[in-house]
Design a protein around this motif. Structure first.
Motif, PDB file in Angstrom:
ATOM      1  N   UNK B 273       0.775  -1.195  -0.073  1.00 54.61           N
ATOM      2  CA  UNK B 273       0.086   0.191  -0.006  1.00 54.61           C
ATOM      3  C   UNK B 273       0.885   1.202   0.135  1.00 54.61           C
ATOM      4  N   UNK B 274       2.158   0.941   0.471  1.00 56.11           N
ATOM      5  CA  UNK B 274       2.997   2.171   0.535  1.00 56.11           C
ATOM      6  C   UNK B 274       4.331   2.057  -0.562  1.00 56.11           C
ATOM      7  N   UNK B 324      18.636 -11.330   8.057  1.00 58.20           N
ATOM      8  CA  UNK B 324      17.778 -12.515   8.527  1.00 58.20           C
ATOM      9  C   UNK B 324      16.338 -11.688   8.706  1.00 58.20           C
ATOM     10  N   UNK B 325      16.482 -10.682   9.541  1.00 60.78           N
ATOM     11  CA  UNK B 325      15.299  -9.606  10.077  1.00 60.78           C
ATOM     12  C   UNK B 325      14.642  -8.963   8.740  1.00 60.78           C
ATOM     13  N   UNK B 326      15.584  -8.618   7.981  1.00 62.10           N
ATOM     14  CA  UNK B 326      14.923  -8.132   6.640  1.00 62.10           C
ATOM     15  C   UNK B 326      14.089  -9.466   5.741  1.00 62.10           C
ATOM     16  N   UNK B 327      14.942 -10.528   5.863  1.00 61.02           N
ATOM     17  CA  UNK B 327      14.135 -11.397   5.075  1.00 61.02           C
ATOM     18  C   UNK B 327      12.660 -11.888   5.409  1.00 61.02           C
ATOM     19  N   UNK B 328      12.824 -11.984   6.995  1.00 61.66           N
ATOM     20  CA  UNK B 328      11.769 -12.723   7.778  1.00 61.66           C
ATOM     21  C   UNK B 328      10.240 -11.373   7.540  1.00 61.66           C
ATOM     22  N   UNK B 331       8.052  -7.364   3.165  1.00 64.14           N
ATOM     23  CA  UNK B 331       7.756  -5.899   2.928  1.00 64.14           C
ATOM     24  C   UNK B 331       6.447  -5.264   3.906  1.00 64.14           C
ATOM     25  N   UNK B 332       6.591  -5.839   5.233  1.00 64.66           N
ATOM     26  CA  UNK B 332       5.707  -5.640   6.236  1.00 64.66           C
ATOM     27  C   UNK B 332       6.017  -4.002   6.864  1.00 64.66           C
ATOM     28  N   UNK B 333       7.083  -3.672   6.749  1.00 67.14           N
ATOM     29  CA  UNK B 333       7.487  -2.347   7.347  1.00 67.14           C
ATOM     30  C   UNK B 333       8.607  -1.918   6.756  1.00 67.14           C
ATOM     31  N   UNK B 334       8.340  -0.736   6.160  1.00 70.03           N
ATOM     32  CA  UNK B 334       9.392   0.053   5.627  1.00 70.03           C
ATOM     33  C   UNK B 334      10.405   0.651   6.550  1.00 70.03           C
ATOM     34  N   UNK B 335       9.995   1.061   7.671  1.00 71.52           N
ATOM     35  CA  UNK B 335      10.723   1.693   8.732  1.00 71.52           C
ATOM     36  C   UNK B 335      11.746   0.558   9.319  1.00 71.52           C
ATOM     37  N   UNK B 404       9.010  -8.400  -6.060  1.00 70.75           N
ATOM     38  CA  UNK B 404       9.144  -7.970  -4.471  1.00 70.75           C
ATOM     39  C   UNK B 404      10.347  -8.598  -3.531  1.00 70.75           C
ATOM     40  N   UNK B 405      10.072  -8.909  -2.448  1.00 65.84           N
ATOM     41  CA  UNK B 405      11.444  -9.283  -1.738  1.00 65.84           C
ATOM     42  C   UNK B 405      11.860 -10.544  -2.056  1.00 65.84           C
TER      43      UNK B 405
END
Lengths: 47, 496
Positions: B273-274, B324-328, B331-335, B404-405
């Motif tokens: 959405x963003x 790993x955090x980015x992978x998991x 695209x849930x949070x841009x921040x 996407x990711x």
């Protein structure tokens, strides 16, 4: 050539606070300019 | 040459050591311009009708020559001293721009490649290592912070050059005449700016120590040695190659994000959405640059407190966890994505900035600049490997219909694997076998390699000086390695 253990005459001059301020400003001013431009660009992420 | 001679720059008693970081920064802020080369790419392509690949060549060759000149010129830099090295850097880097200016003015693109890439590249390599050992001699109490400051300057150089060069191109125009004039002004301006470093740099006098600073008693705890290892011997040790792997893995993992940052964040969030616009992506790239630069100063300063081995545990271990955090998180949070990427980039910068102090801990200050130069070949390898991995995997992902990711998942798993390899290599670092140590400071100078014998007297003096400085870090590493006390050569042993 001066002996290693003895500071050369030119190098033996004591450093003054003015010199310290000038040389730090010499590098700080362009750096501040770079940081400012970076901050302006970074803002775009939040617009 | 007398003016450039090491004996002419021995500081007197009143010399303030805080004059040395600006001298180093004057060099590193200048040569850091290399990372702003992209500003010239499009104008060059249009003005000289060349491809994107061709317009990248001067930069790529400059980075290659940086690695080679740092590797092969390191011993010479140690021998001739920092003023000589800074002067060579000034002449080469500025001449590179002047030759490139001539090349553009005459539409001889090979001159641009030769000037900026080869001649300028020598200036980059010699300039990069020029202040390293001097800073550590002036700041024996904070070697990580000292070298971190200089190497932060290399990151900061692009911040300054990028907007400055863009504005100059806007003023002069982006045709051949405008680019030629821009290069000419760059060459002259950088020569003037770097002159401060050449004039200001000093080496501490024999036996100098910071006021009020008392070297700590040797506890025999750690990795930090008081002995010295020559550059020639250092490359024969497993420690050198373990650190080579550590640096290579850390840099590869950072470059993986850095060179694809703008398209990556857009790809990650394109189906959300963003979605992230191209303008916002440029802001993200700028934030990464800031993190890269800040990490160089902050993390290398922290390494003075917690020890070099521990800080690399953080860079490599936490770096892998952040990937790993980015992978998991997908695209849930841009921040979350932005913060994790910024911390990874701060580790990337920190890895560059902390490695000279790590080398000093392991090999002493005797030829640390030359050893650092040889280690920078890891950077050259990583500079090629990182982008190839991410590009190849992303391209393959696109062909197979991913978006996407998912486009970057394999790349990120590879980065995690590389960081784990680096982590293991760091764990394997142990104190250098005493058989590689220079037997005695005086003897070490006398027994130097034939090519180095001419400066035996200089080395005697240097070695005496350096021995006194190496002791303080003895117990800063937090007991990680359990090195027997007898492995380290007591500083006093070298004083005689």
């Amino acid at each position: 050539m001066a002996h290693q253990d003895e500071p050369s005459q030119s190098a033996a001059v004591k450093s003054s606070p003015v010199l310290l301020a000038v040389v730090w400003l010499w590098v700080a001013i362009p750096f501040a300019y770079g940081l400012y431009e970076l901050a302006m660009t970074s803002r775009k992420l939040f617009e | 040459m007398g003016f450039l001679d090491r004996s002419r720059i021995i500081a007197g008693p009143g010399w303030n050591r805080w004059l040395i970081p600006p001298a180093a920064l004057a060099i590193h802020f200048s040569i850091g311009q290399a990372y702003a080369w992209s500003v010239f790419k499009t104008p060059l392509e249009k003005a000289l009708d060349i491809s994107g690949t061709a317009s990248a060549l001067p930069f790529q060759i400059a980075i290659l020559v940086l690695g080679l000149s740092a590797a092969f010129g390191g011993t010479l830099v140690e021998r001739k001293g920092p003023r000589w090295a800074m002067f060579v850097s000034l002449v080469a880097f500025s001449s590179g721009f002047l030759i490139a200016s001539l090349g553009v003015a005459t539409s001889q693109y090979w001159l641009v490649i030769f000037g900026y890439g080869v001649v300028g590249g020598i200036g980059l390599g010699i300039g990069y290592i020029s202040p390293v050992s001097t800073l550590m001699k002036w700041f024996p109490d904070r070697p990580g912070m000292a070298t971190g400051t200089a190497i932060m300057g290399f990151g900061g150089g692009a911040l300054i050059a990028s907007p400055w060069s863009s504005q100059m191109l806007s003023s002069f125009g982006s045709d051949t005449s405008g680019i030629a004039r821009t290069f000419l002004v760059h060459g002259l301006a950088y020569a003037a700016f770097m002159t401060l470093g050449v004039l200001l740099i000093r080496v501490p006098a024999d036996g100098w120590r910071p006021a009020g600073w008392v070297p700590r008693e040797e506890t025999g705890k750690q990795l930090v040695t008081t002995a010295n290892v020559s550059a020639k011997n250092a490359v024969k040790t497993p420690q050198f190659w373990l650190l080579w792997i550590v640096l290579c893995m850390n840099v590869t993992a950072g470059i993986g994000i850095l060179q694809k940052a703008a398209p990556m964040i857009q790809d990650f969030f394109q189906d959300t959405d963003a979605p992230v616009s191209a303008t916002a992506a440029a802001g993200f790239v700028a934030l990464l640059s800031l993190a890269n630069m800040t990490g160089r100063f902050v993390w290398s300063s922290v390494s003075d407190m917690i020890g070099r081995k521990n800080i690399y545990r953080l860079y490599l271990g936490a770096g892998a966890l952040l990937y790993l955090t980015i992978l998991l998180g997908k695209n849930s949070s841009t921040a979350l994505f932005v913060v994790a990427a910024m911390v990874i980039l701060s580790f990337y910068g920190g890895g560059f900035a902390t490695v000279p102090a790590y080398l000093k801990d392991l090999f002493g200050t005797y030829q640390v600049g030359a050893i650092h130069g040889r280690l920078l070949t890891a950077w050259s390898v990583a500079g090629v490997a990182g982008p190839i991995i991410v590009d190849a995997v992303a391209d393959a992902g696109k062909k197979s219909g991913n978006s996407g990711p998912g486009l970057y998942a394999v790349s990120f798993y590879l980065m995690i694997a590389l960081l784990v390899v680096g982590f293991i290599a760091n764990e394997l670092v142990r104190p250098v076998n005493p058989k590689f140590h220079e037997p005695e400071p005086v003897a070490s100078a006398e027994q130097a390699a034939p090519a180095e014998q001419g400066e035996a007297q200089d080395k005697k003096d240097e070695a005496r000086d350096e021995q006194g400085e190496a002791r303080d870090e003895q117990d800063e590493e937090g007991g990680a390695d359990g090195v027997p006390a007898e492995k380290a050569v007591p500083a006093e042993k070298g004083k005689g």
